[in-house]
Design a protein around this motif. Structure first.
Motif, short mmCIF file in Angstrom:
data_model
loop_
_atom_site.label_atom_id
_atom_site.label_comp_id
_atom_site.label_asym_id
_atom_site.label_seq_id
_atom_site.Cartn_x
_atom_site.Cartn_y
_atom_site.Cartn_z
N MET A 66 0.84 -1.20 0.00
CA MET A 66 0.00 0.00 0.00
C MET A 66 0.88 1.25 0.00
SD MET A 66 -2.83 -1.35 2.73
CE MET A 66 -3.96 0.00 2.53
N PRO A 67 1.28 1.72 -1.18
CA PRO A 67 2.24 2.83 -1.24
C PRO A 67 1.70 4.16 -0.71
CG PRO A 67 1.43 2.29 -3.43
CD PRO A 67 0.92 1.24 -2.50
N HIS A 68 0.40 4.34 -0.60
CA HIS A 68 -0.14 5.62 -0.14
C HIS A 68 -0.46 5.63 1.35
CE1 HIS A 68 -0.90 5.73 -4.51
NE2 HIS A 68 -0.40 6.92 -4.35
N GLU A 69 -0.22 4.54 2.04
CA GLU A 69 -0.44 4.49 3.49
C GLU A 69 0.88 4.72 4.21
OE1 GLU A 69 -3.20 4.14 5.42
OE2 GLU A 69 -4.38 4.23 3.59
N ARG A 70 0.78 5.35 5.36
CA ARG A 70 1.97 5.58 6.18
C ARG A 70 2.06 4.52 7.26
NH1 ARG A 70 0.70 10.73 8.64
NH2 ARG A 70 -0.98 11.09 7.22
N ARG A 71 3.28 4.10 7.53
CA ARG A 71 3.50 3.17 8.64
C ARG A 71 3.44 3.95 9.95
NH1 ARG A 71 5.64 -1.83 7.43
NH2 ARG A 71 6.34 -2.05 5.30
N LEU A 72 2.80 3.37 10.94
CA LEU A 72 2.74 4.00 12.25
C LEU A 72 3.89 3.48 13.10
CD1 LEU A 72 -1.08 3.71 12.93
CD2 LEU A 72 0.19 5.67 12.08
N GLY A 73 4.62 4.39 13.70
CA GLY A 73 5.73 4.00 14.56
C GLY A 73 6.93 3.52 13.78
N VAL A 74 7.84 2.87 14.49
CA VAL A 74 9.06 2.35 13.87
C VAL A 74 9.20 0.88 14.25
CG1 VAL A 74 10.26 4.57 13.88
CG2 VAL A 74 10.49 3.07 15.83
N SER A 75 9.97 0.16 13.44
CA SER A 75 10.20 -1.25 13.75
C SER A 75 11.22 -1.35 14.88
CB SER A 75 10.72 -1.98 12.52
OG SER A 75 12.01 -1.51 12.19
N LEU A 76 11.27 -2.51 15.51
CA LEU A 76 12.22 -2.74 16.59
C LEU A 76 13.65 -2.58 16.09
CD1 LEU A 76 12.85 -3.61 19.48
CD2 LEU A 76 12.71 -5.99 18.70
N GLN A 78 14.73 -0.82 13.54
CA GLN A 78 15.00 0.58 13.22
C GLN A 78 15.23 1.38 14.51
OE1 GLN A 78 11.79 2.47 11.17
NE2 GLN A 78 13.04 4.17 10.44
N ALA A 79 14.43 1.13 15.53
CA ALA A 79 14.60 1.84 16.80
C ALA A 79 15.94 1.52 17.44
CB ALA A 79 13.46 1.49 17.74
N MET A 80 16.33 0.22 17.42
CA MET A 80 17.60 -0.15 18.04
C MET A 80 18.77 0.46 17.29
SD MET A 80 16.85 -4.07 19.16
CE MET A 80 18.45 -4.30 19.89
N SER A 81 18.71 0.51 15.96
CA SER A 81 19.82 1.10 15.20
C SER A 81 19.91 2.60 15.45
CB SER A 81 19.66 0.82 13.71
OG SER A 81 18.56 1.52 13.18
N GLU A 82 18.78 3.27 15.66
CA GLU A 82 18.81 4.72 15.93
C GLU A 82 19.29 5.01 17.35
OE1 GLU A 82 15.00 6.34 15.03
OE2 GLU A 82 15.17 5.84 12.88
N TRP A 83 19.04 4.13 18.29
CA TRP A 83 19.43 4.38 19.68
C TRP A 83 20.90 4.09 19.94
CZ3 TRP A 83 14.59 1.58 21.92
CH2 TRP A 83 13.48 2.42 21.75
N HIS A 84 21.55 3.29 19.09
CA HIS A 84 22.95 2.94 19.32
C HIS A 84 23.89 3.81 18.55
CE1 HIS A 84 22.44 -0.61 21.81
NE2 HIS A 84 21.36 -0.86 21.10
#
Length: 84
Positions: A66-76, A78-84
């Motif tokens: 569904m290219p016109h829908e936005r994902r809610l939140g972030v994946s686990l 993705q969150a771990m890579s951003e926090w480290h």
């Protein structure tokens, strides 16, 4: 506006829709999705694509089709890579 729900303009909708009716439409949209015909068609196509994808052993999610829908939140991951 909203496929003619309440009127053709925002002004007409404000004059014609009661607060309770507007809330009911909001709950309907939240539960069943957009009233926009194209978005609903996209959702149906995505369900079909997901079923075919899973039959061939894929692990995609519905939103991937569904290219016109936005994902809610972030994946686990993705969150771990951003926090480290």
């Amino acid at each position: 506006m909203l496929n003619g729900v309440g009127g053709r303009t925002i002004r007409e909708a404000k004059e014609r829709l009661s607060y309770q009716e507007a809330q009911a439409w909001g709950l309907y949209i939240q539960r069943y999705g957009s009233l926009h015909g194209g978005r609903r068609l996209e959702a149906c196509s995505a369900m079909l694509a997901l079923q075919l994808h899973r039959q061939s052993g894929g692990t995609a999610e519905l939103i991937d089709f569904m290219p016109h829908e936005r994902r809610l939140g972030v994946s686990l991951e993705q969150a771990m890579s951003e926090w480290h």
